[in-house]
Design a protein around this motif. Structure first.
Motif, PDB file in Angstrom:
ATOM      1  N   GLY A 137     -11.396  -4.755 -10.783  1.00 35.82           N
ATOM      2  CA  GLY A 137     -12.092  -5.226  -9.593  1.00 35.82           C
ATOM      3  C   GLY A 137     -12.420  -4.101  -8.625  1.00 35.82           C
ATOM      4  O   GLY A 137     -12.562  -2.934  -8.995  1.00 35.82           O
ATOM      5  N   THR A 138     -12.524  -4.481  -7.349  1.00 38.03           N
ATOM      6  CA  THR A 138     -12.848  -3.525  -6.293  1.00 38.03           C
ATOM      7  C   THR A 138     -11.664  -2.587  -6.042  1.00 38.03           C
ATOM      8  O   THR A 138     -10.593  -2.741  -6.635  1.00 38.03           O
ATOM      9  N   ILE A 139     -11.860  -1.655  -5.159  1.00 37.60           N
ATOM     10  CA  ILE A 139     -10.806  -0.688  -4.849  1.00 37.60           C
ATOM     11  C   ILE A 139      -9.584  -1.393  -4.263  1.00 37.60           C
ATOM     12  O   ILE A 139      -8.445  -1.052  -4.588  1.00 37.60           O
ATOM     13  N   VAL A 140      -9.815  -2.383  -3.434  1.00 39.94           N
ATOM     14  CA  VAL A 140      -8.706  -3.134  -2.841  1.00 39.94           C
ATOM     15  C   VAL A 140      -7.940  -3.887  -3.928  1.00 39.94           C
ATOM     16  O   VAL A 140      -6.696  -3.911  -3.930  1.00 39.94           O
ATOM     17  N   GLU A 141      -8.664  -4.491  -4.847  1.00 45.41           N
ATOM     18  CA  GLU A 141      -8.011  -5.200  -5.947  1.00 45.41           C
ATOM     19  C   GLU A 141      -7.256  -4.239  -6.854  1.00 45.41           C
ATOM     20  O   GLU A 141      -6.172  -4.554  -7.348  1.00 45.41           O
ATOM     21  N   GLN A 142      -7.812  -3.066  -7.070  1.00 42.79           N
ATOM     22  CA  GLN A 142      -7.121  -2.058  -7.879  1.00 42.79           C
ATOM     23  C   GLN A 142      -5.834  -1.602  -7.201  1.00 42.79           C
ATOM     24  O   GLN A 142      -4.810  -1.404  -7.851  1.00 42.79           O
ATOM     25  N   ALA A 143      -5.887  -1.455  -5.883  1.00 41.88           N
ATOM     26  CA  ALA A 143      -4.673  -1.097  -5.140  1.00 41.88           C
ATOM     27  C   ALA A 143      -3.635  -2.218  -5.249  1.00 41.88           C
ATOM     28  O   ALA A 143      -2.437  -1.958  -5.420  1.00 41.88           O
ATOM     29  N   GLY A 144      -4.090  -3.464  -5.164  1.00 39.72           N
ATOM     30  CA  GLY A 144      -3.184  -4.598  -5.327  1.00 39.72           C
ATOM     31  C   GLY A 144      -2.569  -4.636  -6.710  1.00 39.72           C
ATOM     32  O   GLY A 144      -1.384  -4.942  -6.869  1.00 39.72           O
ATOM     33  N   ALA A 145      -3.364  -4.310  -7.727  1.00 44.41           N
ATOM     34  CA  ALA A 145      -2.840  -4.268  -9.098  1.00 44.41           C
ATOM     35  C   ALA A 145      -1.795  -3.172  -9.241  1.00 44.41           C
ATOM     36  O   ALA A 145      -0.770  -3.355  -9.909  1.00 44.41           O
ATOM     37  N   TRP A 146      -2.040  -2.040  -8.604  1.00 50.48           N
ATOM     38  CA  TRP A 146      -1.068  -0.938  -8.684  1.00 50.48           C
ATOM     39  C   TRP A 146       0.242  -1.339  -8.003  1.00 50.48           C
ATOM     40  O   TRP A 146       1.324  -1.052  -8.516  1.00 50.48           O
ATOM     41  N   VAL A 147       0.136  -1.996  -6.865  1.00 52.66           N
ATOM     42  CA  VAL A 147       1.339  -2.413  -6.135  1.00 52.66           C
ATOM     43  C   VAL A 147       2.088  -3.505  -6.893  1.00 52.66           C
ATOM     44  O   VAL A 147       3.320  -3.511  -6.938  1.00 52.66           O
ATOM     45  N   MET A 148       1.361  -4.411  -7.528  1.00 60.16           N
ATOM     46  CA  MET A 148       1.984  -5.554  -8.188  1.00 60.16           C
ATOM     47  C   MET A 148       2.391  -5.287  -9.634  1.00 60.16           C
ATOM     48  O   MET A 148       2.915  -6.173 -10.297  1.00 60.16           O
ATOM     49  N   GLN A 149       2.167  -4.084 -10.127  1.00 59.28           N
ATOM     50  CA  GLN A 149       2.559  -3.808 -11.520  1.00 59.28           C
ATOM     51  C   GLN A 149       4.069  -3.935 -11.681  1.00 59.28           C
ATOM     52  O   GLN A 149       4.824  -3.727 -10.745  1.00 59.28           O
ATOM     53  N   ALA A 150       4.464  -4.290 -12.892  1.00 55.38           N
ATOM     54  CA  ALA A 150       5.887  -4.517 -13.168  1.00 55.38           C
ATOM     55  C   ALA A 150       6.598  -3.173 -13.271  1.00 55.38           C
ATOM     56  O   ALA A 150       6.458  -2.443 -14.239  1.00 55.38           O
TER      57      ALA A 150
END
Length: 114
Positions: free
Chosen positions: A85-98
């Motif tokens: 997704g967008t940069i914000v979504e990518q940041a969220g994915a990085w934060v939420m990774q297991a």
């Protein structure tokens, strides 16, 4: 007479303010002439470490709850969609990774609940 009252009121305000500040602690110093001077301790700006740790622990617990409730495959699929997704979504994915902490909480929870 009015000037005397104003002088008294201003001295009283200064003493009241100093007294309130000294309620948090004070230091005494001996001046060169032998007079002991009492000064209030300065308040240090402290970072709320306990609160930050509680927020961090709550965040890891939230991630572990999400991983347990969704299942590992669904969780990984949703993270993959966020990474595209967008940069914000990518940041969220990085934060939420297991991460290892989240995996440890999940393992501990599964062992103790089942």
């Amino acid at each position: 007479m009015v000037e005397t009252k104003q002088n008294f009121d201003s001295r009283l305000r200064v003493l009241t303010r100093k007294h309130r500040r000294m309620a948090n602690g004070y230091t005494t110093r001996l001046r060169g002439d032998g007079l002991i001077v009492v000064k209030p301790k300065r308040r240090k700006a402290q970072f709320p470490l306990k609160g930050a740790l509680l927020v961090l622990a709550g965040f890891f617990a939230f991630k572990a709850f999400m991983l347990i409730s969704l299942g590992e495959l669904t969780y990984a699929d949703r993270l993959a969609r966020l990474q595209n997704g967008t940069i914000v979504e990518q940041a969220g994915a990085w934060v939420m990774q297991a991460d290892p902490v989240t995996k440890t909480i999940v393992t501990f929870t599964r062992v103790n609940l089942l």
